[in-house]
Design a protein around this motif. Structure first.
Motif, PDB file in Angstrom:
ATOM      1  N   ARG A   1      69.775  30.836 -84.621  1.00  0.00           N
ATOM      2  CA  ARG A   1      69.532  32.269 -84.541  1.00  0.00           C
ATOM      3  C   ARG A   1      70.711  33.030 -85.137  1.00  0.00           C
ATOM      4  NH1 ARG A   1      67.051  32.462 -78.394  1.00  0.00           N
ATOM      5  NH2 ARG A   1      65.286  31.063 -78.830  1.00  0.00           N
TER       6      ARG A   1
ATOM      7  N   PRO B   1      61.611  46.851 -87.376  1.00  0.00           N
ATOM      8  CA  PRO B   1      61.125  45.581 -86.828  1.00  0.00           C
ATOM      9  C   PRO B   1      59.625  45.381 -87.015  1.00  0.00           C
ATOM     10  CG  PRO B   1      62.607  46.669 -85.285  1.00  0.00           C
ATOM     11  CD  PRO B   1      62.290  47.667 -86.357  1.00  0.00           C
TER      12      PRO B   1
ATOM     13  N   ASP C   1      54.381  35.794 -85.361  1.00  0.00           N
ATOM     14  CA  ASP C   1      55.207  34.955 -84.493  1.00  0.00           C
ATOM     15  C   ASP C   1      54.392  33.959 -83.678  1.00  0.00           C
ATOM     16  OD1 ASP C   1      57.833  36.071 -85.057  1.00  0.00           O
ATOM     17  OD2 ASP C   1      57.125  37.875 -84.048  1.00  0.00           O
TER      18      ASP C   1
ATOM     19  N   SER D   1      62.032  37.620 -81.644  1.00  0.00           N
ATOM     20  CA  SER D   1      63.018  38.683 -81.827  1.00  0.00           C
ATOM     21  C   SER D   1      64.032  38.380 -82.922  1.00  0.00           C
ATOM     22  CB  SER D   1      63.775  38.910 -80.514  1.00  0.00           C
ATOM     23  OG  SER D   1      64.462  37.723 -80.133  1.00  0.00           O
TER      24      SER D   1
ATOM     25  N   PRO E   1      66.273  43.245 -86.761  1.00  0.00           N
ATOM     26  CA  PRO E   1      66.957  43.260 -85.466  1.00  0.00           C
ATOM     27  C   PRO E   1      68.481  43.269 -85.598  1.00  0.00           C
ATOM     28  CG  PRO E   1      65.179  41.646 -85.471  1.00  0.00           C
ATOM     29  CD  PRO E   1      65.385  42.079 -86.893  1.00  0.00           C
TER      30      PRO E   1
END
Length: 264
Positions: A120, A144, A180, A197, A250
């Motif tokens: 991430r 986003p 997603d 996210s 993000p």
């Protein structure tokens, strides 16, 4: 795919041959099933080379020019001494060293939240020794909601092609955003850290196209903005294993602050 860099054990990140493995299977792949494109179409596309690469062209990763003296790439690409990297712009065929611009790298910033465990925040901002003035830059996506099922961004890279095209040559692939839910339904992907996210799930579930080794850090572009960068995946163009991309929005505020930190 895991990090499309050096393979670790199943999932690869997308860097080039010779890159260090991350905690997942990481290989730096190329675009499979794409088409040739030009640097005039994607002037902000950057090939990041490294003197330790096993390839003749020193191909290592991809990146995107976000300011005359700044490029964004994948954090997992930055495993070698800074002096071994060179940024190349305007050279669609990496074997033709007569054309394009090059610059050494004078500094690198790794996202403070980057995790080698789950990949991430897989972002690095590099500072160029020689600003590429006059070259169009690409703007970061800040919304986003841009990451949504059904849109079709395009990924660019010089990575492996599995003989669907010439290696070390800039290619592009329309990679549908699958949403997603597709990647979250894959237990392996969830186990390796996929998060709604933080990531974009894009590609073809039938395995017809994908980014691959050597493409890590390269741009995934939607409506002229940088939606995400190539991060990892299971193999390359494996059925039911789409590409995983590090989502820009993000992190846009933090990334932009770092991009703007110094003056030319």
């Amino acid at each position: 795919m895991f990090t499309r860099a050096a393979a670790i054990a199943g999932i690869l990140v997308l860097v080039s041959a010779g890159a260090a493995a991350a905690t997942m299977t990481q290989e730096h792949p190329l675009i499979i099933g794409g088409t040739l494109t030009s640097t005039s179409e994607a002037p902000w596309a950057i090939a990041l080379t490294n003197t330790t690469s096993a390839t003749a062209t020193n191909r290592w990763c991809g990146g995107a020019l976000v300011r005359a003296d700044k490029i964004i790439t994948a954090a997992h690409c930055m495993t070698k001494p800074i002096g071994t990297y060179t940024a190349v712009q305007g050279r669609a065929d990496l074997t033709d060293r007569r054309i394009g611009r090059t610059s050494r790298i004078t500094g690198s910033w790794i996202h403070p939240g980057y995790s080698r465990t789950n990949n991430r925040n897989d972002f690095a901002i590099l500072t160029l020794a020689k600003p590429m003035t006059g070259v169009p830059v690409i703007r970061l996506e800040t919304n986003p909601k841009a990451d949504r099922k059904g849109v079709v961004p395009t990924v660019y890279g010089w990575g492996d092609t599995a003989e669907t095209g010439p290696d070390d040559t800039l290619q592009k692939l329309a990679a549908p955003d699958l949403g997603d839910a597709v990647c979250l339904a894959n237990k392996e992907y969830v186990g390796y850290g996929y998060a709604a996210s933080a990531n974009v799930c894009a590609g073809y579930l039938d395995g017809t196209g994908d980014s691959c080794q050597g493409d890590s850090g390269g741009p995934l572009v939607l409506n002229g903005r940088l939606l995400a960068t190539v991060s990892w995946g299971e193999g390359c163009a494996e059925p039911n294993y789409p590409g995983v991309y590090a989502e820009i929005a993000p992190n846009a505020k933090l990334l932009q602050a770092e991009i703007s930190r110094t003056t030319l």
